[in-house]
Write a protein that holds these residues in place. Structure first.
Motif, PDB file in Angstrom:
ATOM      1  N   LYS A  40       6.646 -10.994   4.793  1.00 32.48           N
ATOM      2  CA  LYS A  40       7.207 -11.082   3.053  1.00 32.48           C
ATOM      3  C   LYS A  40       7.884 -12.081   2.756  1.00 32.48           C
ATOM      4  O   LYS A  40       8.581 -13.056   3.489  1.00 32.48           O
ATOM      5  CB  LYS A  40       8.261  -9.660   3.399  1.00 32.48           C
ATOM      6  N   LYS A  41       7.530 -12.133   1.523  1.00 32.72           N
ATOM      7  CA  LYS A  41       8.223 -13.315   0.611  1.00 32.72           C
ATOM      8  C   LYS A  41       9.081 -12.833  -0.110  1.00 32.72           C
ATOM      9  O   LYS A  41       9.189 -12.160  -0.963  1.00 32.72           O
ATOM     10  CB  LYS A  41       7.430 -14.119  -0.050  1.00 32.72           C
ATOM     11  N   VAL A  50      11.958 -12.677  -2.710  1.00 32.59           N
ATOM     12  CA  VAL A  50      12.461 -13.471  -3.964  1.00 32.59           C
ATOM     13  C   VAL A  50      13.583 -12.752  -4.453  1.00 32.59           C
ATOM     14  O   VAL A  50      13.744 -11.590  -4.920  1.00 32.59           O
ATOM     15  CB  VAL A  50      11.168 -13.488  -4.871  1.00 32.59           C
ATOM     16  N   TYR A  83      12.857 -16.716  -0.318  1.00 33.45           N
ATOM     17  CA  TYR A  83      11.834 -17.393  -0.394  1.00 33.45           C
ATOM     18  C   TYR A  83      11.774 -18.475  -1.663  1.00 33.45           C
ATOM     19  O   TYR A  83      11.460 -19.366  -1.837  1.00 33.45           O
ATOM     20  CB  TYR A  83      10.483 -16.463  -0.589  1.00 33.45           C
ATOM     21  N   LYS A 125       5.822 -11.206 -10.173  1.00 34.64           N
ATOM     22  CA  LYS A 125       4.590 -10.728  -9.495  1.00 34.64           C
ATOM     23  C   LYS A 125       3.167 -10.714 -10.071  1.00 34.64           C
ATOM     24  O   LYS A 125       2.132 -10.573  -9.620  1.00 34.64           O
ATOM     25  CB  LYS A 125       4.695  -9.135  -9.390  1.00 34.64           C
ATOM     26  N   ALA A 143       3.105 -15.439  -9.179  1.00 29.33           N
ATOM     27  CA  ALA A 143       2.688 -15.262  -8.025  1.00 29.33           C
ATOM     28  C   ALA A 143       1.174 -16.041  -8.178  1.00 29.33           C
ATOM     29  O   ALA A 143       0.902 -16.678  -7.253  1.00 29.33           O
ATOM     30  CB  ALA A 143       2.278 -13.767  -8.058  1.00 29.33           C
ATOM     31  N   ILE A 170       0.253 -16.845  -4.498  1.00 30.33           N
ATOM     32  CA  ILE A 170       0.760 -15.899  -3.507  1.00 30.33           C
ATOM     33  C   ILE A 170       0.042 -14.441  -3.940  1.00 30.33           C
ATOM     34  O   ILE A 170       0.131 -14.329  -5.085  1.00 30.33           O
ATOM     35  CB  ILE A 170       2.162 -15.837  -3.565  1.00 30.33           C
ATOM     36  N   PRO A 186       0.725 -10.813  -4.490  1.00 33.90           N
ATOM     37  CA  PRO A 186       1.945 -10.122  -5.052  1.00 33.90           C
ATOM     38  C   PRO A 186       2.314  -8.877  -3.976  1.00 33.90           C
ATOM     39  O   PRO A 186       3.410  -8.756  -4.059  1.00 33.90           O
ATOM     40  CB  PRO A 186       1.405  -9.424  -6.412  1.00 33.90           C
ATOM     41  N   ASP A 202       2.635  -9.495  -1.024  1.00 34.65           N
ATOM     42  CA  ASP A 202       3.605 -10.128  -0.118  1.00 34.65           C
ATOM     43  C   ASP A 202       5.119 -10.200  -0.776  1.00 34.65           C
ATOM     44  O   ASP A 202       5.923 -10.671   0.070  1.00 34.65           O
ATOM     45  CB  ASP A 202       2.944 -11.388   0.530  1.00 34.65           C
ATOM     46  N   ILE A 203       5.005 -10.004  -1.757  1.00 34.84           N
ATOM     47  CA  ILE A 203       6.404 -10.401  -2.469  1.00 34.84           C
ATOM     48  C   ILE A 203       7.321  -9.387  -2.643  1.00 34.84           C
ATOM     49  O   ILE A 203       6.861  -8.089  -2.884  1.00 34.84           O
ATOM     50  CB  ILE A 203       6.264 -10.929  -4.164  1.00 34.84           C
ATOM     51  N   VAL A 211      10.731  -8.440  -4.311  1.00 36.66           N
ATOM     52  CA  VAL A 211      11.569  -8.687  -5.524  1.00 36.66           C
ATOM     53  C   VAL A 211      13.090  -8.196  -5.109  1.00 36.66           C
ATOM     54  O   VAL A 211      12.978  -6.737  -5.124  1.00 36.66           O
ATOM     55  CB  VAL A 211      11.013  -8.678  -6.982  1.00 36.66           C
TER      56      VAL A 211
END
Lengths: 326, 580
Positions: B225-226, B228, B265, B335, B339, B344, B346, B348-349, B351
């Protein structure tokens, strides 16, 4: 013609709700507000929530017209005014209809009390009528300045209005109604002079017990305990005498009755009264009455409760422990 | 005002006419454990822990209502005071589940503070009585607020505040045989608006936010996971308080650094989202005025206010701007636009929004805000939770070296965005940009001092192109009711009304560091206005990254609309959960 407030003052009438506040002073305070052109509320406090006090009911039953006349005197005295008769639900259900037929044509309304004992306190009563929680309010302002709906309000006990009627008719003989009840006697109301000693009241009403006894004077919850040798006095508080047979009364059971009453009937707003009354009941229920701990609770209640109910709650217990349990 | 002199514990202090003994003592740093007192509320006088002894009388009085008068002599630490307070404190503590270490409100609990102070006094025994509330179940209001009756001390502060913030009060005393219990209303016409003002006014840990930061800790450890982060304007002037800094001190740079240190991240300032909100909102306002449609426009940045309208004042919902709130817009951009720019997925993001607010937890879960099937924001944590996140990672924000945002497409933010956290800030930011858009030039003075004050209702009249327009900034639902009454008879009375549910705005939101009082509200707001003055950009339309955004990604009206706008509608009662 002498003004009614002056007459009340001359008669030295004191409020019949139990606190004994000079009635004329209340009326004068409201008068002051009326002179500023404010609308006045007149309340008759018929909550009569104290065990062992039943003289308001006696008046409602025997002297409804005289009582309503007393209210009318207040309605006349205060120009722009309206009255509310605040009755506990039993009294309301039994007497309101008849009273309303007597008071027809006058701005007199009836309110059915569904709240607790504490709603007999004049500020808690006002909150209850306003539809709020029946908690006593911070004084000042006193009801005479800012009471029902923020308007100056005269709050008197039912009997007080009855006595005002007598004063207006020059029939007042400095008497008060005693509620007498207890073991071995008939529950009854007697009209005796205010300066009778308790012994005189009991003897003249034919209620002086043969067996060893003690009494609770001032109400079946808030009143203090007195022994026979203490009764050659006039005592403060509501004119209520409850007689207990000393040999047949279990003082712990009596305390448990008080504790149940207070735990249910207080408003639960402030810590010492809410939690303290609960803890006393808990100790009595669990049969582990701890005198040292109770002493601490009493101190906190007396010194830091918000209203007179909590501050005075220790009186019956303390006097019973001191005089009867020992 | 005439000065009077009173004596506390034998020392003389000056007091103002009308001041209470408690106010004097608090100013002079004399400890009185006044649990139920809060400067926002009339004294309720219920806890009976602020008792002081009147010298020479041997009697106690509640200092929260005892007015100072010349020559008054009181004691706060006498034997009598200590004996009585010890009993009251024992009684209160016995109706409170004392699981302090695990409690969300451990550091802001006035009861715990009092117990600690009294624990070295010989009379006081913390567990003298059995805990009478230990078996109570907890309640959870929506995704926002946790209420634990086992910790409630019956002071009713939450109920008093809730009656102001809703209609009739959602949490309220309910009578039972011996006692009343504060509990949520189960009636269909009462609901929580998630503002969290009950938390702000609760002296114990009975009310707190639903804590989501442990989830964030977990995700930070998840290598797939990133995470943010974005943080609201309002937290920069208050987060420092939880690390020993004074209220109002701006900590933007330290927030960036410390978030990077716990493994973010990427970190964004929600002020960027605020700038976009202003671009859209000013457009809507101008269109409304130009088209002669004179009915009011309400701001929608405050989700508690939106919920209030959707549940209690359904007829007013139509006046809400369709623009989404800043963190939702920024989340949507992260996202999609960001992204894509950074290649990237989205999916994996994650928020995470750090907000001054408990209602934002509810807002983030609204399904109608989804973009391409994603929630723009996955997790909302309060400012208090943020401090815990840092503390549990052994980071002391006060010691951290500040740094800056380093994002190349959404990294800049303006002073207009930063003042969003103060009541009046959104309105001022909108006016700055709307003025520029209609006249082609910037305002001569950016600041409208009249709406920087702490009043609950602040009005502003402006002449734009010969049209006189009336604006208002309102905070506290109690004040909103007054304004709505005005608008009921004339919906054109105001052109635009900014509403924040919490008194003083987001700087004093339900998720902010405690305690909160008017002085702290003022200092936190001042901090934001200072940040505005020190920012090189003070108008949202001047934000260079916003300019780029509108030239590029937002060229597509469809995309812009999907990310920035929504529809609000009447809502039914939310979920109340019971929890063991």
């Amino acid at each position: 013609m002498v003004n009614i407030i002056e007459k009340i003052e001359q008669a030295g009438l004191r409020g019949r709700g139990g606190a004994g506040f000079p009635t004329a002073t209340k009326w004068q305070a409201v008068k002051k507000q009326e002179l500023q052109g404010k609308k006045i509320y007149i309340i008759a406090n018929g909550s009569e929530g104290e065990p062992g006090v039943f003289k308001d009911e006696y008046i409602l039953k025997k002297y409804p017209t005289e009582f309503i006349e007393g209210i009318k005197i207040a309605l006349v005295e205060f120009a722009d005014s309206e009255a509310v008769i605040y009755l506990n639900h039993t009294y309301y259900d039994w007497y309101a209809k008849r009273l309303a037929s007597i008071s027809k044509g006058f701005p007199i309304n009836y309110f059915r009390k569904t709240a607790r004992y504490i709603a007999g306190d004049e500020t808690a009563l006002i909150s209850h009528i306003e539809g709020k929680r029946d908690e006593p309010r911070i004084k000042p302002p006193y009801p005479a300045e800012s009471g029902l709906h923020g308007m100056p309000t005269l709050v008197n006990n039912i009997e007080t209005y009855y006595r005002v009627f007598q004063i207006a008719k020059d029939q007042y003989q400095n008497k008060t109604f005693y509620s007498i009840s207890g073991s071995g006697i008939k529950k009854q109301v007697y009209d005796f002079p205010v300066d009778y000693t308790i012994k005189e009241v009991l003897v003249k009403s034919g209620n002086w017990p043969k067996d060893d006894f003690f009494i609770q004077y001032g109400g079946g919850a808030a009143g203090s305990i007195y022994l026979p040798e203490e009764l050659d006095n006039v005592l403060p508080g509501a004119a209520s005498i409850i007689i207990f047979n000393r040999n047949k009364t279990n003082p712990y059971k009596l305390m448990r009755y008080w504790a149940e009453f207070y735990a249910k009937e207080n408003c639960d707003k402030c810590t010492p009264c809410r939690e303290g009354s609960m803890r006393i009941l808990e100790m009595l229920k669990e049969d582990r009455f701890d005198r040292e701990r109770v002493k601490e609770l009493f101190l906190a209640m007396e010194q830091s409760s918000f209203c007179p109910l909590g501050r005075g709650m220790s009186a019956p217990y303390k006097s019973l422990i001191e005089k009867v349990i020992r | 005002m005439s000065q009077i002199s009173i004596s506390i514990n034998g020392r003389k202090y000056q007091a103002d006419e009308g001041e209470t003994v408690l106010q004097v003592a608090q100013r002079e740093d004399i400890y009185i454990p006044a649990l139920c007192y809060h400067c926002d509320l009339l004294p309720h006088e219920s806890c009976r822990l602020c008792m002081v002894e009147i010298e020479g009388e041997g009697k106690l009085k509640a200092s929260c209502t005892l007015k100072a008068f010349d020559g008054l002599r009181v004691l706060t630490d006498s034997e009598l005071v200590n004996r009585v307070l010890a009993v009251n404190l024992e009684l209160l503590f016995a109706q409170h589940e004392g699981k302090c270490e695990a409690c969300a409100r451990k550091d802001s609990c006035k009861l715990r503070q009092a117990v600690i102070k009294f624990s070295n006094k010989e009379k006081f025994v913390a567990d003298k009585y059995s805990d009478r509330k230990k078996d109570k179940l907890k309640y959870q209001f929506g995704p926002s607020i946790m209420f634990d009756p086992a910790k409630c001390i019956n002071c009713e502060n939450c109920a008093t505040m809730c009656a102001k913030q809703t209609k009739g009060g959602f949490i309220r005393p309910r009578e039972s045989k011996y006692n009343f219990e504060v509990s949520p209303s189960l009636a269909n016409d009462h609901d929580c608006i998630y503002c969290g003002q009950c938390i702000v006014h609760c002296p114990t840990g009975a009310l707190s936010e639903v804590e989501d930061y442990p989830e964030v800790q977990k995700l930070l450890k998840d290598s797939t996971k990133k995470v943010v982060f974005q943080f609201a304007p309002a937290i920069r002037s208050s987060i420092g308080e939880l690390f020993g800094l004074p209220p109002g001190e701006i900590a933007t740079g330290k927030i960036f650094s410390s978030l990077k240190r716990i493994g973010a991240y990427k970190v964004f300032d929600t002020s960027f989202g605020a700038d976009v909100t202003i671009m859209e909102e000013s457009e809507e306002l101008i269109n409304k005025i130009v088209s002669g449609e004179n009915e009011v426009m309400f701001s929608s940045c405050c989700p508690a206010w939106v919920k209030y309208l959707e549940f209690y004042e359904k007829g007013f919902v139509k006046y809400l701007t369709s623009v989404r709130s800043p963190h939702i817009i920024l989340g949507g951009l992260i996202k999609t636009h960001w992204a894509k720019h950074n290649n990237i997925n989205p999916k994996d993001i994650v928020v995470v929004s750090i907000m001054p607010c408990t209602a934002k937890k509810f807002e983030a879960k609204r399904r109608e805000l989804r973009v391409n099937g994603f929630n723009p924001v996955d997790i909302v944590i309060t400012n208090r939770e943020f401090a815990k996140l840092l503390k549990e990672a052994n980071i002391n924000l006060a010691d951290v070296e500040p740094s800056e945002s380093n994002d190349d497409i959404m990294g800049s933010f303006t002073g207009a965005g930063e003042i969003f956290g103060a009541s009046g800030g959104v309105l001022e930011a909108a006016i700055r940009t709307a003025y520029f858009k209609t006249t082609g030039k910037s305002l001569e003075h950016f600041e409208f001092k009249a709406i920087h004050e702490l009043n609950g209702i602040k009005e502003l009249e402006l002449k734009v192109n010969n049209q006189k327009l009336r604006f208002a900034a309102v905070s506290g639902i109690e004040n909103v009711k007054i304004v709505l009454d005005k608008l009921k008879s004339d919906p054109t009375y105001y052109s635009c009304v900014e509403v924040m549910a919490c008194p003083g705005g987001c700087v004093a939101g339900g998720g902010q560091p405690l305690p909160i009082d008017d002085e702290i509200r003022k200092m936190r707001s001042k901090g934001l206005y200072k940040a505005d003055r020190e920012n090189r950009y003070r108008e949202s339309h001047a934000n260079p990254d916003v300019v780029e955004l509108y030239k590029g990604f937002f060229e597509s009206d469809r995309m812009r609309h999907r990310i920035c706008h929504t529809k609000f509608a009447a809502k039914n009662k939310g979920v109340i959960k019971r929890i063991k």
